[in-house]
Structure formats: structure tokens, C-alpha cells
Motif scaffolding. Structure first.
Motif, PDB file in Angstrom:
ATOM      1  N   PHE A  99       0.836  -1.197   0.000  1.00  0.00           N
ATOM      2  CA  PHE A  99       0.000   0.000   0.000  1.00  0.00           C
ATOM      3  C   PHE A  99       0.874   1.251   0.000  1.00  0.00           C
ATOM      4  N   GLU A 100       1.855   1.277   0.885  1.00  0.00           N
ATOM      5  CA  GLU A 100       2.779   2.418   0.932  1.00  0.00           C
ATOM      6  C   GLU A 100       3.526   2.544  -0.391  1.00  0.00           C
ATOM      7  N   ALA A 101       3.981   1.424  -0.935  1.00  0.00           N
ATOM      8  CA  ALA A 101       4.691   1.450  -2.217  1.00  0.00           C
ATOM      9  C   ALA A 101       3.792   1.979  -3.331  1.00  0.00           C
ATOM     10  N   ALA A 102       2.509   1.634  -3.294  1.00  0.00           N
ATOM     11  CA  ALA A 102       1.562   2.133  -4.296  1.00  0.00           C
ATOM     12  C   ALA A 102       1.452   3.655  -4.205  1.00  0.00           C
ATOM     13  N   LEU A 103       1.385   4.185  -2.995  1.00  0.00           N
ATOM     14  CA  LEU A 103       1.336   5.639  -2.826  1.00  0.00           C
ATOM     15  C   LEU A 103       2.608   6.297  -3.354  1.00  0.00           C
ATOM     16  N   VAL A 104       3.754   5.675  -3.116  1.00  0.00           N
ATOM     17  CA  VAL A 104       5.021   6.203  -3.618  1.00  0.00           C
ATOM     18  C   VAL A 104       4.999   6.246  -5.145  1.00  0.00           C
ATOM     19  N   VAL A 105       4.520   5.185  -5.763  1.00  0.00           N
ATOM     20  CA  VAL A 105       4.443   5.137  -7.231  1.00  0.00           C
ATOM     21  C   VAL A 105       3.518   6.242  -7.748  1.00  0.00           C
ATOM     22  N   VAL A 106       2.352   6.380  -7.148  1.00  0.00           N
ATOM     23  CA  VAL A 106       1.368   7.370  -7.595  1.00  0.00           C
ATOM     24  C   VAL A 106       1.933   8.789  -7.480  1.00  0.00           C
ATOM     25  N   PHE A 107       2.492   9.124  -6.330  1.00  0.00           N
ATOM     26  CA  PHE A 107       2.981  10.491  -6.150  1.00  0.00           C
ATOM     27  C   PHE A 107       4.252  10.763  -6.960  1.00  0.00           C
ATOM     28  N   THR A 108       5.044   9.745  -7.196  1.00  0.00           N
ATOM     29  CA  THR A 108       6.205   9.911  -8.076  1.00  0.00           C
ATOM     30  C   THR A 108       5.747  10.170  -9.506  1.00  0.00           C
ATOM     31  N   HIS A 109       4.743   9.429  -9.955  1.00  0.00           N
ATOM     32  CA  HIS A 109       4.188   9.657 -11.291  1.00  0.00           C
ATOM     33  C   HIS A 109       3.609  11.066 -11.419  1.00  0.00           C
ATOM     34  N   LEU A 110       2.907  11.511 -10.409  1.00  0.00           N
ATOM     35  CA  LEU A 110       2.359  12.867 -10.438  1.00  0.00           C
ATOM     36  C   LEU A 110       3.468  13.899 -10.608  1.00  0.00           C
ATOM     37  N   ALA A 111       4.548  13.741  -9.860  1.00  0.00           N
ATOM     38  CA  ALA A 111       5.654  14.694  -9.952  1.00  0.00           C
ATOM     39  C   ALA A 111       6.321  14.639 -11.324  1.00  0.00           C
ATOM     40  N   MET A 112       6.469  13.445 -11.864  1.00  0.00           N
ATOM     41  CA  MET A 112       7.080  13.316 -13.193  1.00  0.00           C
ATOM     42  C   MET A 112       6.197  13.972 -14.251  1.00  0.00           C
ATOM     43  N   CYS A 113       4.894  13.807 -14.129  1.00  0.00           N
ATOM     44  CA  CYS A 113       3.972  14.451 -15.076  1.00  0.00           C
ATOM     45  C   CYS A 113       4.043  15.975 -14.950  1.00  0.00           C
ATOM     46  N   ALA A 114       4.124  16.459 -13.731  1.00  0.00           N
ATOM     47  CA  ALA A 114       4.227  17.907 -13.522  1.00  0.00           C
ATOM     48  C   ALA A 114       5.546  18.438 -14.081  1.00  0.00           C
ATOM     49  N   ASP A 115       6.629  17.684 -13.940  1.00  0.00           N
ATOM     50  CA  ASP A 115       7.901  18.082 -14.546  1.00  0.00           C
ATOM     51  C   ASP A 115       7.774  18.157 -16.068  1.00  0.00           C
ATOM     52  N   MET A 116       7.092  17.179 -16.654  1.00  0.00           N
ATOM     53  CA  MET A 116       6.886  17.185 -18.105  1.00  0.00           C
ATOM     54  C   MET A 116       6.043  18.388 -18.523  1.00  0.00           C
ATOM     55  N   LEU A 117       5.024  18.703 -17.739  1.00  0.00           N
ATOM     56  CA  LEU A 117       4.186  19.861 -18.033  1.00  0.00           C
ATOM     57  C   LEU A 117       5.031  21.135 -18.032  1.00  0.00           C
ATOM     58  N   ARG A 118       5.870  21.280 -17.004  1.00  0.00           N
ATOM     59  CA  ARG A 118       6.723  22.478 -16.932  1.00  0.00           C
ATOM     60  C   ARG A 118       7.680  22.560 -18.113  1.00  0.00           C
ATOM     61  N   GLU A 119       8.169  21.413 -18.557  1.00  0.00           N
ATOM     62  CA  GLU A 119       9.121  21.392 -19.662  1.00  0.00           C
ATOM     63  C   GLU A 119       8.440  21.631 -21.013  1.00  0.00           C
ATOM     64  N   GLN A 120       7.295  20.986 -21.228  1.00  0.00           N
ATOM     65  CA  GLN A 120       6.651  21.019 -22.544  1.00  0.00           C
ATOM     66  C   GLN A 120       5.629  22.138 -22.704  1.00  0.00           C
ATOM     67  N   MET A 121       5.040  22.584 -21.615  1.00  0.00           N
ATOM     68  CA  MET A 121       4.021  23.628 -21.668  1.00  0.00           C
ATOM     69  C   MET A 121       4.236  24.611 -20.519  1.00  0.00           C
ATOM     70  N   PRO A 122       5.306  25.365 -20.572  1.00  0.00           N
ATOM     71  CA  PRO A 122       5.628  26.233 -19.429  1.00  0.00           C
ATOM     72  C   PRO A 122       4.556  27.270 -19.120  1.00  0.00           C
ATOM     73  N   ASN A 123       3.835  27.753 -20.121  1.00  0.00           N
ATOM     74  CA  ASN A 123       2.786  28.748 -19.853  1.00  0.00           C
ATOM     75  C   ASN A 123       1.628  28.138 -19.072  1.00  0.00           C
ATOM     76  N   ILE A 124       1.254  26.930 -19.435  1.00  0.00           N
ATOM     77  CA  ILE A 124       0.181  26.236 -18.708  1.00  0.00           C
ATOM     78  C   ILE A 124       0.641  25.942 -17.281  1.00  0.00           C
ATOM     79  N   ALA A 125       1.874  25.471 -17.134  1.00  0.00           N
ATOM     80  CA  ALA A 125       2.397  25.182 -15.801  1.00  0.00           C
ATOM     81  C   ALA A 125       2.388  26.434 -14.928  1.00  0.00           C
ATOM     82  N   ALA A 126       2.775  27.569 -15.513  1.00  0.00           N
ATOM     83  CA  ALA A 126       2.767  28.823 -14.759  1.00  0.00           C
ATOM     84  C   ALA A 126       1.349  29.210 -14.358  1.00  0.00           C
ATOM     85  N   ALA A 127       0.385  28.972 -15.244  1.00  0.00           N
ATOM     86  CA  ALA A 127      -1.016  29.284 -14.926  1.00  0.00           C
ATOM     87  C   ALA A 127      -1.525  28.388 -13.805  1.00  0.00           C
TER      88      ALA A 127
END
Length: 164
Positions: free
Chosen positions: A120-148
Motif C-alpha cells: 500500500f505504501e509502495a503504491a502511494l510512492v508510485v502514484v505520487f512519483t508519477h504525479l511529480a514526473m507528469c508535472a515536470d513534463m508539463l513544466r518542460e513542454q508547456m511552461p505557460n500552462i504550468a505557470a497558470a
């Protein structure tokens, strides 16, 4: 970026996350999330949130229902540190959680549940790591949207913005 799933302690899980994501664009948010996930604040938060999600149910801490995982993840999100993580990481919904777990081969939680508290704890780690990776991609690929998003712009603005 595939993420690890296994029986190791959270530290081993996080080392695996760092190793598999190295060189694949994991940047500021992924690193900050990794640090938070390996700390006591996360450990305390997920346990409190799990207890809250289980309230009113019998508890064996085995074959934990997917709905408990969904509720726990949503509550853990409220404990993210202020700043970039709190501003740019959205609350995970059930579809995102299922998708994150499918990428590491952990399918079928709707039928069988999550094996035990360690998984269960490992599942939460995977989920929140994926969220952060997606947010990093958003900042890299769509910086205006990320800023908004970081500025707290309403979703209606974001859906009306062409191209980022």
C-alpha cells in the motif's frame, strides 16, 4: 518511465525510482517529491490518511480495497509541502492511480485489493512519483500552462488556452 514495485522498504523503492528515472527528464519536482516521500512527514501523513480512509470499516491491513487507496491518496495530497509540490501536483483521481500502477504491472487492484500495508505504501510512492514526473513534463513542454496552474488559474482558463 517505468517505476519499481517490490517488497523492499520505502528507501529501496525510492532508490529504484531514482535509478529508473535518471536521465529521463526527472527534474525539480520529481527530486523534491522523492525527498518528501522518503521523509517522516510522508510516513506520518499516509498512515494518518489511511486510518481516516478506513474509519468505519473492519480492518485487517491485508487485501486493502482500492477505494481505501483512492481516499488515502486524495488525503495525502492535502499534506504535500507548500511551494512547487503543493502548487503543481494535482490530487490523484482513481483513473490516474490505476494508470500509474498499471505502468509497473500492478493491475487488478479493483478485484484483489492491495496485498498489505507495505505494498500500500509502495503504491502511494508510485502514484505520487508519477504525479511529480507528469508535472515536470508539463513544466518542460508547456511552461505557460504550468505557470497558470501554479498561479492558481481556474480550470476553465486552462481548457481555453491554445497550445500552452
Amino acid at each position: 518511465c517505468p517505476l519499481p514495485w517490490g517488497g523492499g522498504a520505502r528507501g529501496a523503492e525510492m532508490e529504484g525510482v531514482a535509478a529508473t528515472c535518471e536521465g529521463e527528464g526527472s527534474g525539480g519536482l520529481a527530486a523534491a517529491m522523492e525527498e518528501w516521500l522518503s521523509g517522516e512527514d510522508f510516513d506520518t501523513a499516509w498512515r494518518e490518511c489511511y486510518d481516516l480512509a478506513c474509519r468505519g470499516r473492519g480492518r485487517s491491513d491485508r487485501n486493502i480495497a482500492d477505494t481505501v487507496l483512492f481516499k488515502t491518496a486524495a488525503e495525502v495530497h492535502k499534506h504535500l509541502p507548500q511551494g512547487d509540490l503543493g502548487d503543481l501536483i494535482p490530487e490523484p483521481d482513481p483513473d490516474f492511480i490505476r494508470g500509474a500502477l498499471q505502468t509497473i504491472g500492478a493491475e487488478g487492484i479493483s478485484e484483489a485489493g492491495v496485498k498489505d500495508l507495505e505494498h500500500f505504501e509502495a503504491a502511494l510512492v508510485v502514484v505520487f512519483t508519477h504525479l511529480a514526473m507528469c508535472a515536470d513534463m508539463l513544466r518542460e513542454q508547456m511552461p505557460n500552462i504550468a505557470a497558470a496552474v501554479q498561479a492558481g488559474m481556474p480550470p476553465s482558463f486552462l481548457s481555453a488556452t491554445p497550445g500552452g
